[in-house]
Design a protein around this motif. Structure first.
Motif, mmCIF file in Angstrom:
data_model
loop_
_atom_site.group_PDB
_atom_site.id
_atom_site.type_symbol
_atom_site.label_atom_id
_atom_site.label_comp_id
_atom_site.label_asym_id
_atom_site.label_seq_id
_atom_site.Cartn_x
_atom_site.Cartn_y
_atom_site.Cartn_z
ATOM 1 N N MET A 9 4.628 -14.989 14.969
ATOM 2 C CA MET A 9 4.440 -14.203 13.750
ATOM 3 C C MET A 9 3.752 -12.881 14.100
ATOM 4 O O MET A 9 3.174 -12.720 15.144
ATOM 5 N N PHE A 10 3.801 -11.995 13.188
ATOM 6 C CA PHE A 10 3.344 -10.628 13.399
ATOM 7 C C PHE A 10 1.915 -10.464 12.913
ATOM 8 O O PHE A 10 1.557 -10.946 11.846
ATOM 9 N N ASP A 11 1.082 -9.773 13.692
ATOM 10 C CA ASP A 11 -0.347 -9.640 13.353
ATOM 11 C C ASP A 11 -0.600 -8.641 12.227
ATOM 12 O O ASP A 11 -1.358 -8.894 11.331
ATOM 13 N N LYS A 12 0.052 -7.476 12.341
ATOM 14 C CA LYS A 12 -0.346 -6.380 11.469
ATOM 15 C C LYS A 12 0.873 -5.813 10.753
ATOM 16 O O LYS A 12 1.804 -5.322 11.361
ATOM 17 N N ILE A 13 0.824 -5.901 9.426
ATOM 18 C CA ILE A 13 1.891 -5.326 8.618
ATOM 19 C C ILE A 13 1.608 -3.827 8.483
ATOM 20 O O ILE A 13 0.490 -3.436 8.141
ATOM 21 N N PRO A 14 2.607 -2.980 8.771
ATOM 22 C CA PRO A 14 2.365 -1.537 8.685
ATOM 23 C C PRO A 14 2.122 -1.097 7.242
ATOM 24 O O PRO A 14 2.758 -1.616 6.323
ATOM 25 N N ASN A 15 1.211 -0.157 7.075
ATOM 26 C CA ASN A 15 0.964 0.359 5.730
ATOM 27 C C ASN A 15 1.874 1.561 5.452
ATOM 28 O O ASN A 15 2.638 1.990 6.317
ATOM 29 N N THR A 16 1.767 2.096 4.250
ATOM 30 C CA THR A 16 2.604 3.222 3.829
ATOM 31 C C THR A 16 2.477 4.399 4.781
ATOM 32 O O THR A 16 3.484 4.995 5.186
ATOM 33 N N GLU A 17 1.244 4.720 5.158
ATOM 34 C CA GLU A 17 1.011 5.862 6.039
ATOM 35 C C GLU A 17 1.684 5.664 7.408
ATOM 36 O O GLU A 17 2.341 6.563 7.931
ATOM 37 N N GLU A 18 1.535 4.459 7.964
ATOM 38 C CA GLU A 18 2.144 4.169 9.276
ATOM 39 C C GLU A 18 3.672 4.241 9.209
ATOM 40 O O GLU A 18 4.318 4.798 10.099
ATOM 41 N N MET A 19 4.239 3.690 8.149
ATOM 42 C CA MET A 19 5.700 3.723 8.001
ATOM 43 C C MET A 19 6.202 5.152 7.793
ATOM 44 O O MET A 19 7.212 5.548 8.366
ATOM 45 N N THR A 20 5.484 5.920 6.983
ATOM 46 C CA THR A 20 5.880 7.305 6.726
ATOM 47 C C THR A 20 5.816 8.122 8.011
ATOM 48 O O THR A 20 6.720 8.915 8.303
ATOM 49 N N THR A 21 4.765 7.917 8.801
ATOM 50 C CA THR A 21 4.625 8.619 10.072
ATOM 51 C C THR A 21 5.756 8.230 11.028
ATOM 52 O O THR A 21 6.314 9.073 11.714
ATOM 53 N N LEU A 22 6.100 6.955 11.042
ATOM 54 C CA LEU A 22 7.128 6.460 11.957
ATOM 55 C C LEU A 22 8.524 6.976 11.584
ATOM 56 O O LEU A 22 9.204 7.587 12.406
ATOM 57 N N VAL A 23 8.962 6.720 10.353
ATOM 58 C CA VAL A 23 10.362 7.022 9.997
ATOM 59 C C VAL A 23 10.537 8.353 9.279
ATOM 60 O O VAL A 23 11.641 8.880 9.208
ATOM 61 N N GLY A 24 9.451 8.890 8.728
ATOM 62 C CA GLY A 24 9.547 10.125 7.953
ATOM 63 C C GLY A 24 9.578 9.804 6.458
ATOM 64 O O GLY A 24 9.995 8.722 6.053
ATOM 65 N N LYS A 25 9.135 10.754 5.666
ATOM 66 C CA LYS A 25 8.993 10.540 4.218
ATOM 67 C C LYS A 25 10.321 10.168 3.551
ATOM 68 O O LYS A 25 10.395 9.198 2.801
ATOM 69 N N SER A 26 11.385 10.915 3.814
ATOM 70 C CA SER A 26 12.650 10.658 3.106
ATOM 71 C C SER A 26 13.229 9.290 3.484
ATOM 72 O O SER A 26 13.731 8.564 2.625
ATOM 73 N N LEU A 27 13.155 8.921 4.770
ATOM 74 C CA LEU A 27 13.674 7.613 5.175
ATOM 75 C C LEU A 27 12.797 6.470 4.674
ATOM 76 O O LEU A 27 13.305 5.392 4.364
ATOM 77 N N TYR A 28 11.502 6.716 4.561
ATOM 78 C CA TYR A 28 10.634 5.671 3.999
ATOM 79 C C TYR A 28 10.980 5.447 2.527
ATOM 80 O O TYR A 28 10.962 4.317 2.041
ATOM 81 N N GLU A 29 11.349 6.517 1.820
ATOM 82 C CA GLU A 29 11.795 6.367 0.431
ATOM 83 C C GLU A 29 13.091 5.555 0.365
ATOM 84 O O GLU A 29 13.250 4.704 -0.510
ATOM 85 N N ILE A 30 14.011 5.794 1.306
ATOM 86 C CA ILE A 30 15.260 5.023 1.371
ATOM 87 C C ILE A 30 14.931 3.549 1.633
ATOM 88 O O ILE A 30 15.474 2.650 0.983
ATOM 89 N N TRP A 31 14.037 3.301 2.584
ATOM 90 C CA TRP A 31 13.591 1.929 2.904
ATOM 91 C C TRP A 31 13.075 1.243 1.635
ATOM 92 O O TRP A 31 13.483 0.125 1.320
ATOM 93 N N ASN A 32 12.184 1.923 0.924
ATOM 94 C CA ASN A 32 11.596 1.328 -0.288
ATOM 95 C C ASN A 32 12.636 1.081 -1.368
ATOM 96 O O ASN A 32 12.616 0.041 -2.037
ATOM 97 N N LYS A 33 13.557 2.027 -1.546
ATOM 98 C CA LYS A 33 14.617 1.846 -2.550
ATOM 99 C C LYS A 33 15.495 0.662 -2.183
ATOM 100 O O LYS A 33 15.884 -0.120 -3.053
ATOM 101 N N LEU A 34 15.820 0.529 -0.907
ATOM 102 C CA LEU A 34 16.646 -0.597 -0.482
ATOM 103 C C LEU A 34 15.916 -1.920 -0.725
ATOM 104 O O LEU A 34 16.508 -2.880 -1.244
ATOM 105 N N CYS A 35 14.636 -1.964 -0.401
ATOM 106 C CA CYS A 35 13.840 -3.179 -0.672
ATOM 107 C C CYS A 35 13.822 -3.492 -2.171
ATOM 108 O O CYS A 35 13.969 -4.658 -2.563
#
Length: 137
Positions: A1-27
């Protein structure tokens, strides 16, 4: 199992704001139709994170994240592939192409999409309904 779930800031930094919005919409679209267990994990060699929708030991789909990229994977087994092929003309040319190019393994055809907008979401939901009927109204 995974130790640390990424937060909004980490995900936004990783994939970028627009792709994080796509990720959230898909979820949101998936969560609207399916009541599933959602599991975070390491993304293996190619991805940083994996976010898997599962229920009863069966995976519905998996989302992936890496630098400036999100992935959406559906694995269609033999019977599911037949259902797709019977209905393929009702899918976009892009989804048909991705299906045709996807590698087939012993457990099914692994179709990986890298969405940059929401244009294929209706097709994604149709693919998921082949795997499992939505269990939310």
């Amino acid at each position: 199992m995974f130790d640390k779930i990424p937060n909004t800031e980490e995900m936004t930094t990783l994939v970028g704001k627009s792709l994080y919005e796509i990720w959230n919409k898909l979820c949101e679209v998936i969560d609207e139709k399916y009541d599933m267990d959602c599991l975070w994990n390491k993304g293996g060699k190619s991805w940083v994170y994996e976010y898997k929708y599962r229920r009863g030991g069966k995976t519905l789909c998996t989302l992936y994240a890496r630098e400036k990229c999100v992935g959406f994977m559906v694995i269609l087994g033999k019977d599911e592939r037949l259902k797709f092929e019977e209905d393929r003309e009702n899918y976009s040319k892009e989804v048909q192409r991705m299906y045709d190019e996807a590698k087939t393994y012993h457990d099914g055809k692994w179709i990986m999409f890298e969405p940059v907008d929401t244009s294929l979401f209706d097709d994604f939901m149709r693919l998921l309904s082949i795997k499992r009927k939505p269990n939310r109204k």
